[in-house]
Design a protein around this motif. Structure first.
Motif, PDB file in Angstrom:
ATOM      1  N   GLY A   7      49.553  56.009  51.287  1.00 39.50           N
ATOM      2  CA  GLY A   7      48.178  56.488  51.038  1.00 39.50           C
ATOM      3  C   GLY A   7      48.017  57.274  49.760  1.00 39.50           C
ATOM      4  N   VAL A   8      48.859  57.015  48.763  1.00 42.14           N
ATOM      5  CA  VAL A   8      48.711  57.757  47.497  1.00 42.14           C
ATOM      6  C   VAL A   8      47.560  57.188  46.678  1.00 42.14           C
ATOM      7  CG1 VAL A   8      51.179  58.302  47.398  1.00 42.14           C
ATOM      8  CG2 VAL A   8      50.289  56.308  46.169  1.00 42.14           C
ATOM      9  N   THR A   9      47.034  58.013  45.777  1.00 40.40           N
ATOM     10  CA  THR A   9      46.037  57.556  44.817  1.00 40.40           C
ATOM     11  C   THR A   9      46.640  57.711  43.430  1.00 40.40           C
ATOM     12  OG1 THR A   9      44.385  58.452  46.288  1.00 40.40           O
ATOM     13  CG2 THR A   9      43.646  57.810  44.065  1.00 40.40           C
TER      14      THR A   9
ATOM     15  N   GLY B 225      46.635  57.996  39.650  1.00 39.41           N
ATOM     16  CA  GLY B 225      45.608  58.394  38.690  1.00 39.41           C
ATOM     17  C   GLY B 225      46.186  59.398  37.720  1.00 39.41           C
TER      18      GLY B 225
ATOM     19  N   ASN C 185      50.971  58.455  34.624  1.00 35.91           N
ATOM     20  CA  ASN C 185      50.095  58.703  35.759  1.00 35.91           C
ATOM     21  C   ASN C 185      50.787  59.693  36.671  1.00 35.91           C
ATOM     22  OD1 ASN C 185      51.802  57.295  37.657  1.00 35.91           O
ATOM     23  ND2 ASN C 185      51.002  55.357  36.838  1.00 35.91           N
TER      24      ASN C 185
ATOM     25  N   GLU D 217      47.892  51.068  39.268  1.00 34.93           N
ATOM     26  CA  GLU D 217      46.698  51.758  39.772  1.00 34.93           C
ATOM     27  C   GLU D 217      46.333  51.337  41.183  1.00 34.93           C
ATOM     28  OE1 GLU D 217      43.258  51.921  37.275  1.00 34.93           O
ATOM     29  OE2 GLU D 217      44.458  52.555  35.541  1.00 34.93           O
TER      30      GLU D 217
ATOM     31  N   THR E 221      49.271  51.878  46.791  1.00 38.76           N
ATOM     32  CA  THR E 221      48.911  52.899  47.788  1.00 38.76           C
ATOM     33  C   THR E 221      50.136  53.434  48.509  1.00 38.76           C
ATOM     34  OG1 THR E 221      48.535  51.198  49.452  1.00 38.76           O
ATOM     35  CG2 THR E 221      46.605  51.951  48.211  1.00 38.76           C
TER      36      THR E 221
ATOM     37  N   ALA F 223      49.599  63.188  44.035  1.00 37.00           N
ATOM     38  CA  ALA F 223      48.969  61.880  44.200  1.00 37.00           C
ATOM     39  C   ALA F 223      48.397  61.691  45.597  1.00 37.00           C
ATOM     40  CB  ALA F 223      49.985  60.775  43.896  1.00 37.00           C
TER      41      ALA F 223
ATOM     42  N   GLY G  11      48.484  61.377  49.816  1.00 38.35           N
ATOM     43  CA  GLY G  11      49.277  60.547  50.704  1.00 38.35           C
ATOM     44  C   GLY G  11      50.139  61.381  51.638  1.00 38.35           C
TER      45      GLY G  11
END
Lengths: 818, 347
Positions: free
Chosen positions: A233-235, A237, A256, A336, A339, A394, A396
């Motif tokens: 569940g990481v984002t 960015g 990132n 990118e 997840t 990030a 998650g």
């Protein structure tokens, strides 16, 4: 290794400034070679305020008047949408170079003059934001240095970390040292407080499986320890500013949040870690194994690589996904869209990483550290920090961990007698001080009888002997504390090497004779396919892959170099090594002198505007000079009968040169690639001695320990009484058949002229008119002297006719008539 | 024929006619060659007129011979003087100009020069000679054992990366440093050893402004009982003061496989006195040499008891020193052998 002053302070909250840290590390740990203020490229930027602003019709541009503190308003055209009158912005005056290299100059845009630039964060290298110029919330006056306003104050220490200290390839490594040197306790950097926790891992020695992923190690020798952690569940960015700044502070680029976090762990703790996109790992399984011959992998840099059994890889159920300890694969790269992440924290065998790295010809920050050896025990400590950091920056959830491997072998204790520390260092170091210093950098010290038993910490692979420990004590105390007293010494048992003694004598004689010593490269191109030259197996270029077997070859090249620069008067010599391939394939090193002369024999002078050029007789003089300098008292003989060596290779050999009957060199006219104006070049090459190459057998059996091999020394001169009586001189003009050499005639003269003969000088050679074909006329001047009385004319005349008789009888030489 | 059949008067007349003819002939000779011919005619040892006259001295009354001899010598000297005077007039030196202008350039011989790198080496050697060092040399093609193994280089270790090696074969390399001669010297001679080892070494470096594949190195080795790191420091500091006129030195920890402890020595930058400048790359210090106590495994490799004996060693590059000393901006100039460069170093 780049160390950020601020980052290091996060580990050890000391109060020293960066310059003091630099001094301390250089004196006690490792040399700080460079010292850069981070943000140095922003040195000339200033704070400026927009005073007036108007839109330029039909464009996105505005025309502004800006107060940069200079007292005059500057006209600036700006394309940013957020220009606000009254606000302050970073300003690059005309003449400023931007971090990207662009030079700001006065320009005309749409008819408006622009004399500088208002800058966006991305233009300043401060991030990716290029949507507008950076509005500064500051009270600072216009014209203030931008660096004083932005919180960028940091210093980068560029440290030369040598191969024995891989533990210094991280901030943590220097933190240990700094703690020992300053007494300030080491801590976890504040930015890592409150990291999300990692669940207890599933464990196994060579394999283990969690709920979602499994890990299997083909060989714990290749990979002693592997920890895989799943974060879902990481984002992906941009990184938060503090992390960006850490990454940029060591000269790396922020990519990132996930990649930056792994780089933080690398530079912070010296543990390379890698994040995979879990979705791209087939079967959610990790296998650490050798690549199969012919397997391929496209790495992160986009290169498709063909692997071999030398290469250790991380594979999923089917194929390699990463080069273990070197570089990740493109297919499983975090992007990118990622997840779910599988985080790898592992140790790999230094030998295996080195083998793979060499096979593939790539080196990375990770391979550099694995090759030199990371802390054996770092995986279980660093893995939760790495996972926590990713989850923090990030997002998650850290779902599970799988921890496979064997306990690293403990370092063997080293026995150290404390008095040996003093004995080797030459200064009194107490046992207590030794123990204290070693303990301060993580060594375990136990007293056992008279000695210490010392165990190195898991991050110090380089300390295995007592002298290694003594070095630790010496450097931590400081080398500068050692006393500066020269103690008495016994004279050396080693005599001077004869080649040094002889070489120096010959060198000085040739310099006194007006020649320049040269020290050129000993490599050469093969000029003759037949020449058996010694070849360098891995030359840097293919133009000169051979070792020369002749000094004159090298000098010829140097003479041509001089001619190409319009220098025609060349007198040079070298005393150096010729690499001679022997018939049996062995290589012998000969110390030779080579000398080359070309051009005017004397400097031009108004009395002699066009002096004669050097010829072969000058080369003969050099040959004799070298021989009598190298072997005092020995005779040099030149022969037109050439030795095989003189004949080999280039043309132009004139005479072979022997010393006391042994051929040692030759004289030649040197063929050069020369312009028309160049004078001919002549050279002499002579072997002074051989350099023994075989292993030395036994003490005292060294080649030059025998008296006969020592450098020849001149016999002391015997004084000869100075004559007070007048000399009688007469000339002999002789017709000499070509088969008879001048030396033969002279020998005959000396042999039969009697003991009153003082000197013989050959002063003329003539061929042509009046001289029969097949002969030449040579003229000698003979000087006779009686030590006690004046010689009578009659006596002289008698000798003259006696001499002529002998010459005729013995070698068929007669007086020249008329 | 000792009868007196010639009178003193006759003899004097003969002398006078000789002089009357010979002197103008000398003065009138048009060239050096013509003068030589005139000389042979009148003064020639074998057949000259004067020789005939001297023979006639014997035909005079004994009582007249003294006066005749005196007259004879006076005439001879005058004619010879005329000859010499004419010879000087005819000599090219005389033709080229007068000696009234001593600012005309002197006649000169060619002047040679010792290569600047050798000059630096000489000076270094000179200082260590005063301290009892002798000179040892060794081959440039070495076995890997001498170049690496005996010097405690771990096999297949990143330390080897510092020495990019030129190979001749699996069993032969071009030595990457002069240190193999340490081992050879220790094998051949028993302590006390104090040697200096100058020589060329080779690395697989590109030939550019700051690298050369072959360069000079000089190494020192001391092995005896009771040798300490303090000896090393004191001796090398003495050297730095003598050679560089250094006011201050410092020792920094370093790493060489064949020494332990290892240190590098810097001297205070003479240009900026330590405040930082372009010459010292803002550090205030100039790196001079690497050094350390000889690693016990090196002593043992060479068959020396490392419990009984200790030692120290150092190595430095005279090429860099020569460049710094003379302001030579590109190392290749040292190798080019351009005579215009070399002639700048004549002494």
């Amino acid at each position: 290794m780049n160390i950020s002053h601020e980052w290091l302070k996060a580990f050890v909250p000391h109060a020293l400034d960066a310059a003091a840290v630099r001094e301390l590390l250089t004196a006690h740990v490792a040399t700080v070679e460079g010292f850069e203020a981070v943000g140095a490229e922003l040195e000339s930027f200033v704070v400026a305020r927009v005073v007036e602003s108007e839109k330029i019709p039909d464009t996105r541009l505005s025309f502004n008047k800006v107060d940069d503190g200079s007292g005059e308003l500057i006209e600036v055209v700006c394309g940013a949408p957020n220009v606000t009158v009254g606000a302050k912005y970073p300003f690059a005056r005309s003449g400023t170079t931007m971090p990207g290299g662009l030079l700001i100059e006065k320009r005309k845009i749409r008819g408006f003059v622009s004399n500088g630039m208002l800058c966006s964060p991305s233009e300043l290298g401060l991030g990716d934001d290029h949507d507008g110029i950076l509005e500064l919330t500051t009270d600072a006056a216009t014209g203030t240095r931008l660096l004083d306003v932005l919180d960028l104050s940091d210093a980068r220490l560029v440290v030369d970390v040598l191969p024995n200290r891989p533990d210094l390839l991280s901030h943590q490594g220097f933190a240990y040292e700094l703690t020992a040197l300053t007494g300030v306790a080491k801590q976890m950097p504040p930015e890592l407080a409150d990291l999300p926790a990692t669940p207890k891992p599933a464990e196994g020695e060579s394999e283990a499986a969690g709920r979602g992923v499994s890990v299997r190690l083909e060989s714990t020798a290749d990979c002693p320890h592997y920890c895989a952690i799943v974060i879902r569940g990481v984002t992906v960015g941009p990184s938060p500013d503090w992390l960006k700044r850490r990454i940029e502070s060591v000269g790396a680029r922020s990519i990132n949040n996930v990649v930056d976090a792994t780089n933080y762990i690398l530079h912070g703790f010296g543990q390379p870690v890698h994040a995979f996109d879990l979705a791209k790992i087939g079967g959610s399984s990790i296998v650490v194994r050798r690549a199969r011959s012919g397997e391929t992998l496209t790495t992160l840099d986009g290169t498709a690589r063909v692997l071999s059994n030398d290469v250790l890889v991380i594979a999923d159920a089917e194929r390699p996904t990463a080069l273990a300890g070197i570089m990740g694969g493109q297919a499983s790269e975090v992007t990118e869209g990622t997840t779910d992440i599988l985080l790898e924290v592992a140790t790999f065998s230094p030998k295996q990483v080195r083998a793979g790295r060499r096979h593939l010809g790539i080196a990375t920050d990770a391979s550099y550290r694995f090759e030199r050896g990371i802390n054996d025990k770092s995986v279980p400590r660093v893995a939760p920090i790495a996972a926590g950091l990713i989850a923090m920056v990030a997002g998650g959830t850290i779902e599970e961990a799988v921890n496979v491997g064997v306990e690293p072998p403990a370092h063997d204790p080293i026995s150290l007698r404390p008095e040996r520390v003093s004995r080797l260092l030459g200064d009194e170091v107490s046992a207590d001080e030794t123990a204290r210093l070693l303990t301060s950098i993580g060594f375990a010290v136990h007293k056992s009888g008279d000695a210490f038993q010392v165990t190195a910490p898991s991050w110090r692979h380089d300390v295995t002997l007592d002298v290694d420990l003594i070095e630790e004590v010496a450097r931590l105390r400081g080398y500068d504390r050692l006393p500066d007293v020269i103690t008495g010494s016994r004279p050396s048992s080693v005599p001077d090497h004869p080649m040094h003694v002889v070489g120096r004598r010959v060198r000085d004689a040739l310099v006194a004779h007006g020649l320049f010593e040269v020290r050129p490269l000993p490599f050469t191109a093969s000029t003759d396919a037949a020449a058996a030259l010694v070849r360098v197996r891995n030359p840097l270029g293919d133009d000169e892959p051979f070792l020369r077997d002749s000094i004159l070859t090298t000098l010829a090249g140097r003479a041509e170099y001089n001619l190409s620069r319009m220098q025609g008067d060349v007198r040079m010599f070298e005393i150096g090594t010729a690499f001679v391939a022997e018939a049996n394939g062995a290589l012998s090193e000969e110390i030779r002198v080579g000398a080359l002369v070309m051009g005017a024999r004397r400097p031009r002078h108004f009395t002699e505007p066009d002096p004669p050029a050097f010829d072969a007789w000058d080369a003969k003089e050099l040959a004799e000079l070298v021989v009598r300098t190298a072997w005092p008292g020995a005779r040099a003989e030149l022969s037109a009968e050439l030795s095989a060596e003189a004949r080999a290779g280039e043309t132009g050999a004139l005479w072979s040169l022997s010393v006391e009957g042994t051929v040692r060199g030759h004289v030649r006219e040197i063929t050069l690639d020369a312009p028309v104006w160049a004078a001919p070049a002549f050279g002499v090459e002579l072997t002074l001695g051989k350099m023994p190459a075989a292993a030395v057998a036994a003490r005292g059996a060294h080649d030059y320990s025998r008296a006969s091999d020592a450098a020849p020394r001149p016999q002391p001169v015997r004084y000869a009484r100075l004559a007070v009586t007048p000399a009688a001189v007469f000339d002999l003009a002789l017709i000499v058949p070509d088969a008879v050499s001048a030396a033969q005639v002279e020998q005959t003269i000396r042999g039969s002229a009697g003991e009153l003969l003082e000197a013989v000088l050959l002063f003329d050679e003539f061929r042509g008119d009046g001289i029969p074909a097949g002969t030449r006329s040579l003229a000698w001047r003979l000087t006779f002297r009686h030590p006690d009385r004046t010689l009578r004319d009659k006596e002289i005349d008698g000798r003259r006719s006696q001499l002529l008789k002998t010459l005729d009888k013995e070698i068929g030489v007669r007086a020249r008539t008329a | 024929m000792t009868d007196a059949n010639l009178t003193l008067h006759d003899f004097t007349a003969l002398l006078a006619s000789f002089e009357a003819e010979a002197a103008p002939a000398m003065t009138g000779a048009a060239s050096a060659d013509a003068l030589d011919a005139v000389r042979a005619t009148y003064l020639g040892r074998a057949h000259g007129w004067l020789k005939d006259l001297s023979a006639k001295l014997g035909q005079l009354e004994k009582a007249d011979r003294g006066a005749a001899g005196k007259a004879f010598n006076e005439v001879r000297l005058r004619v010879e003087a005329a000859l010499e005077a004419r010879r000087t007039e005819l000599s090219p030196r005389r033709e080229a100009g007068t000696l009234a202008d001593p600012s005309m350039p002197a006649r000169r011989s060619w002047v040679g020069a010792v290569h600047p790198v050798s000059q630096v080496l000489d000076e270094m050697i000179e200082i260590f000679r005063e301290l009892g060092f002798t000179i040892a040399l060794g081959p440039e093609v070495e076995t890997p054992w001498y170049n690496f193994g005996a010097l405690n280089f771990p096999p297949d270790h990143p330390a080897m990366d510092l020495h990019d090696t030129l190979y001749i074969s699996d069993d032969a390399v071009l030595r990457t440093h002069t240190s193999p001669v340490q081992v050879r010297t220790l094998q051949a001679w028993a302590p006390p050893i104090r040697v200096l080892i100058p020589g060329n070494v080779h690395r697989r470096d590109p030939f550019d402004a700051s690298h050369a594949p072959t360069f000079a190195q000089v190494e020192g080795l001391v092995v005896d009982e009771g040798i300490t790191f303090a000896d090393l420091k004191a001796t090398l500091t003495h050297f730095a003061k003598r050679f560089f006129g250094a006011t201050k030195t410092r020792f920094r920890p370093s790493y060489f496989p064949f020494t332990e402890p290892s240190a590098e020595m810097d001297v205070l930058c003479g240009v900026c006195d330590g405040s930082g400048c372009g010459v010292c790359k803002q550090s205030g210090w100039i790196e001079i040499l690497g050094s350390g106590l000889v690693h016990p495994s090196v002593l043992e490799s060479a068959g020396v008891d490392s419990e009984k004996y200790t030692g120290w060693a150092f190595g430095m590059g005279p090429g860099r020193t020569a460049m710094a000393r003379h302001g030579i901006p590109d190392i290749r100039i040292l190798y080019d052998s351009d005579v215009r460069f070399l002639s700048q170093f004549a002494r």
